[in-house]
Design an enzyme around this catalytic site. Sequence first.
Site, mmCIF file in Angstrom:
data_model
loop_
_atom_site.group_PDB
_atom_site.id
_atom_site.type_symbol
_atom_site.label_atom_id
_atom_site.label_comp_id
_atom_site.label_asym_id
_atom_site.label_seq_id
_atom_site.Cartn_x
_atom_site.Cartn_y
_atom_site.Cartn_z
ATOM 1 N N ARG A 122 -19.142 22.145 46.437
ATOM 2 C CA ARG A 122 -19.964 21.988 45.241
ATOM 3 C C ARG A 122 -19.253 21.070 44.259
ATOM 4 O O ARG A 122 -18.921 21.476 43.149
ATOM 5 C CB ARG A 122 -20.158 23.353 44.606
ATOM 6 C CG ARG A 122 -21.485 23.964 44.749
ATOM 7 C CD ARG A 122 -21.735 24.473 46.125
ATOM 8 N NE ARG A 122 -23.140 24.506 46.451
ATOM 9 C CZ ARG A 122 -23.995 25.355 45.929
ATOM 10 N NH1 ARG A 122 -23.616 26.214 45.044
ATOM 11 N NH2 ARG A 122 -25.251 25.329 46.284
ATOM 12 N N GLN A 127 -22.352 16.119 45.987
ATOM 13 C CA GLN A 127 -23.710 16.583 45.698
ATOM 14 C C GLN A 127 -24.766 15.885 46.557
ATOM 15 O O GLN A 127 -25.716 16.508 46.999
ATOM 16 C CB GLN A 127 -24.006 16.306 44.221
ATOM 17 C CG GLN A 127 -24.612 17.472 43.531
ATOM 18 C CD GLN A 127 -24.655 17.266 42.029
ATOM 19 O OE1 GLN A 127 -24.036 16.360 41.479
ATOM 20 N NE2 GLN A 127 -25.388 18.114 41.356
ATOM 21 N N ASP A 130 -25.250 17.590 49.849
ATOM 22 C CA ASP A 130 -25.382 19.052 49.798
ATOM 23 C C ASP A 130 -26.781 19.496 50.235
ATOM 24 O O ASP A 130 -27.710 19.545 49.434
ATOM 25 C CB ASP A 130 -25.073 19.498 48.363
ATOM 26 C CG ASP A 130 -25.153 20.995 48.184
ATOM 27 O OD1 ASP A 130 -25.452 21.698 49.168
ATOM 28 O OD2 ASP A 130 -24.931 21.458 47.059
ATOM 29 N N SER A 133 -28.438 22.743 48.735
ATOM 30 C CA SER A 133 -29.182 22.520 47.493
ATOM 31 C C SER A 133 -30.505 21.807 47.750
ATOM 32 O O SER A 133 -31.532 22.189 47.192
ATOM 33 C CB SER A 133 -28.349 21.689 46.509
ATOM 34 O OG SER A 133 -27.250 22.422 46.075
ATOM 35 N N TYR A 228 -20.471 29.654 42.661
ATOM 36 C CA TYR A 228 -21.233 30.753 43.251
ATOM 37 C C TYR A 228 -20.986 32.046 42.474
ATOM 38 O O TYR A 228 -19.935 32.223 41.858
ATOM 39 C CB TYR A 228 -20.802 30.973 44.710
ATOM 40 C CG TYR A 228 -21.218 29.876 45.648
ATOM 41 C CD1 TYR A 228 -22.563 29.668 45.936
ATOM 42 C CD2 TYR A 228 -20.277 29.059 46.249
ATOM 43 C CE1 TYR A 228 -22.952 28.673 46.816
ATOM 44 C CE2 TYR A 228 -20.654 28.056 47.128
ATOM 45 C CZ TYR A 228 -21.994 27.868 47.406
ATOM 46 O OH TYR A 228 -22.386 26.884 48.274
HETATM 47 P P1 NAD Z 1 -26.853 30.931 45.671
HETATM 48 O O1 NAD Z 1 -27.929 30.489 46.600
HETATM 49 O O2 NAD Z 1 -25.520 31.297 46.209
HETATM 50 O O3 NAD Z 1 -27.419 32.191 44.840
HETATM 51 C C1 NAD Z 1 -28.616 32.117 44.093
HETATM 52 C C2 NAD Z 1 -28.418 32.738 42.744
HETATM 53 O O4 NAD Z 1 -28.316 34.151 42.865
HETATM 54 C C3 NAD Z 1 -27.153 32.299 42.012
HETATM 55 O O5 NAD Z 1 -27.503 31.713 40.782
HETATM 56 C C4 NAD Z 1 -26.358 33.596 41.850
HETATM 57 O O6 NAD Z 1 -25.630 33.629 40.630
HETATM 58 C C5 NAD Z 1 -27.458 34.627 41.860
HETATM 59 N N1 NAD Z 1 -27.029 36.012 42.130
HETATM 60 C C6 NAD Z 1 -26.070 36.489 42.964
HETATM 61 N N2 NAD Z 1 -26.017 37.838 42.927
HETATM 62 C C7 NAD Z 1 -26.969 38.236 42.039
HETATM 63 C C8 NAD Z 1 -27.417 39.495 41.569
HETATM 64 N N3 NAD Z 1 -26.874 40.657 41.966
HETATM 65 N N4 NAD Z 1 -28.436 39.509 40.671
HETATM 66 C C9 NAD Z 1 -29.004 38.356 40.233
HETATM 67 N N5 NAD Z 1 -28.628 37.137 40.636
HETATM 68 C C10 NAD Z 1 -27.620 37.071 41.522
HETATM 69 O O7 NAD Z 1 -26.643 29.874 44.507
HETATM 70 P P2 NAD Z 1 -26.932 28.326 44.507
HETATM 71 O O8 NAD Z 1 -28.371 28.086 44.305
HETATM 72 O O9 NAD Z 1 -26.347 27.754 45.709
HETATM 73 O O10 NAD Z 1 -26.196 27.803 43.195
HETATM 74 C C11 NAD Z 1 -25.125 28.443 42.555
HETATM 75 C C12 NAD Z 1 -24.642 27.541 41.411
HETATM 76 O O11 NAD Z 1 -23.978 26.386 41.906
HETATM 77 C C13 NAD Z 1 -25.750 27.029 40.505
HETATM 78 O O12 NAD Z 1 -25.322 27.084 39.175
HETATM 79 C C14 NAD Z 1 -25.912 25.606 40.892
HETATM 80 O O13 NAD Z 1 -26.427 24.795 39.846
HETATM 81 C C15 NAD Z 1 -24.498 25.235 41.244
HETATM 82 N N6 NAD Z 1 -24.470 24.083 42.178
HETATM 83 C C16 NAD Z 1 -23.588 23.080 41.928
HETATM 84 C C17 NAD Z 1 -23.551 21.994 42.790
HETATM 85 C C18 NAD Z 1 -22.599 20.845 42.569
HETATM 86 O O14 NAD Z 1 -21.946 20.817 41.561
HETATM 87 N N7 NAD Z 1 -22.505 19.936 43.503
HETATM 88 C C19 NAD Z 1 -24.382 21.942 43.895
HETATM 89 C C20 NAD Z 1 -25.258 23.000 44.123
HETATM 90 C C21 NAD Z 1 -25.286 24.075 43.237
#
Ligand code: NAD
Length: 384
Positions: A122, A127, A130, A133, A228
């Site tokens: 991440r 990105q 990825d 995403s 995460y």
């Molecule tokens: P994910 O698919 O791992 O999880 C989805 C969401 O579920 C997350 O926001 C997580 O906080 C939430 N979650 C976990 N347990 C929970 C609970 N008990 N109750 C409620 N919510 C809960 O997450 P994701 O979509 O892969 O993204 C995670 C973060 O990473 C986001 O902020 C995203 O913007 C960021 N991200 C950054 C990059 C990058 O910088 N290249 C790329 C992708 C995502």
Amino acid sequence: MRIFVPTELDQTERRVAVVPATVARLVKLGAEVEVETGLGKSIFFSDADYQGSGAKVSTDRKASLGAADLVLRLRKPAAEDVAALKRGAIHVSYLDPFNDTALLQKLAASGASAICMEMIPRSTIAQKMDSLSSQANLGGYVAVILGAERLHRIFPMMSTPSGTIAPAKVFIIGVGVAGLQAIATAKRLGAVVEAFDTRPVVEEQVKSLGAKFVKVDLGETGQTAQGYAKELTPEQLEKQRQVMAERCAQADLVITTAQVFGRKAPVIVTRAMVDGMKPGSVVVDMAVESGGNVECSKLGEEVLINDVRIIGLANLPGRVPRVASEMYSNNLGNLVDHFWDREAKTFKLDPANDILQSCLVTHGGAVSHEGLRKLVESKSKPSS
Ligand code: NAD
């Protein structure tokens, strides 16, 4: 350098790893590209379309796998495909590495350098590669459209001479990439949206999309360096459930997207919460493939519990296969382009590279990723 793209073996998968536009890009880099006949059929690309972009079309999968220096695909390979690889070939795909450690061992034994798409870091620079995403974004959109179609009401408010229709209420649990897109899609359709996530940093993002952030006082939560969520304690989960029960009871559509990277998804919506929901309401469990956020969801099925519909359909991005393929293909194209040595016209595989340190999981005949190597070792220890 020879690149081969085999067709997907799973008959239910309509996405394809590489579209003709990416072939043209790879050919321009100086690669020799071969695709298996029928590769793009499910999204209406013909063999001629791939040939028009500079690919050769193979009718001998095994021979092409054996001749390729780089294999690009979507889903994890079958054992016979791994066995057919040339020693030292680079293999790029999803691998489900936390569950399928046997596959990691097979890839290592075959001498392949396997790049695992789930493990792309991440970071800002990665990105563009990825695919978790790119696919989650589309999954979030599909979840809302699917839920909207199954509801017995509409999303927007309407004031008409025949009467006023109240907007639908949508509650989204988990606001990562999929959750954010679900909020945006539901808002565009006119619903009243609220959302919850254990990572407090998300509140601003939810508000900026015009939705309400549901607050739960969980004490210490937070996120990993990779962005995460950290796993909640049983006490925190119980606290969360109390508020979730209230919000689910008033919602018409609940979409759950909560995941904890590398672990089973947390159960957030219990059977009791479903029992407390309004008849005709709908729940879409987007985490169903990693264990499920909803106690009564069933993988690949829609179940009715006291007139509440629980949707546990798998592979939501696969329901928009054309754009999902284009995005995944762009991710692969960006990965190859990033590591392409323009003089030698080959993929430069440097295991010390920051990105590859995260996602190169087998190399030189071994499981090279430290965390996964420990997991493989722990799973292969005889239980005492
Ligand atoms: P994910 O698919 O791992 O999880 C989805 C969401 O579920 C997350 O926001 C997580 O906080 C939430 N979650 C976990 N347990 C929970 C609970 N008990 N109750 C409620 N919510 C809960 O997450 P994701 O979509 O892969 O993204 C995670 C973060 O990473 C986001 O902020 C995203 O913007 C960021 N991200 C950054 C990059 C990058 O910088 N290249 C790329 C992708 C995502």
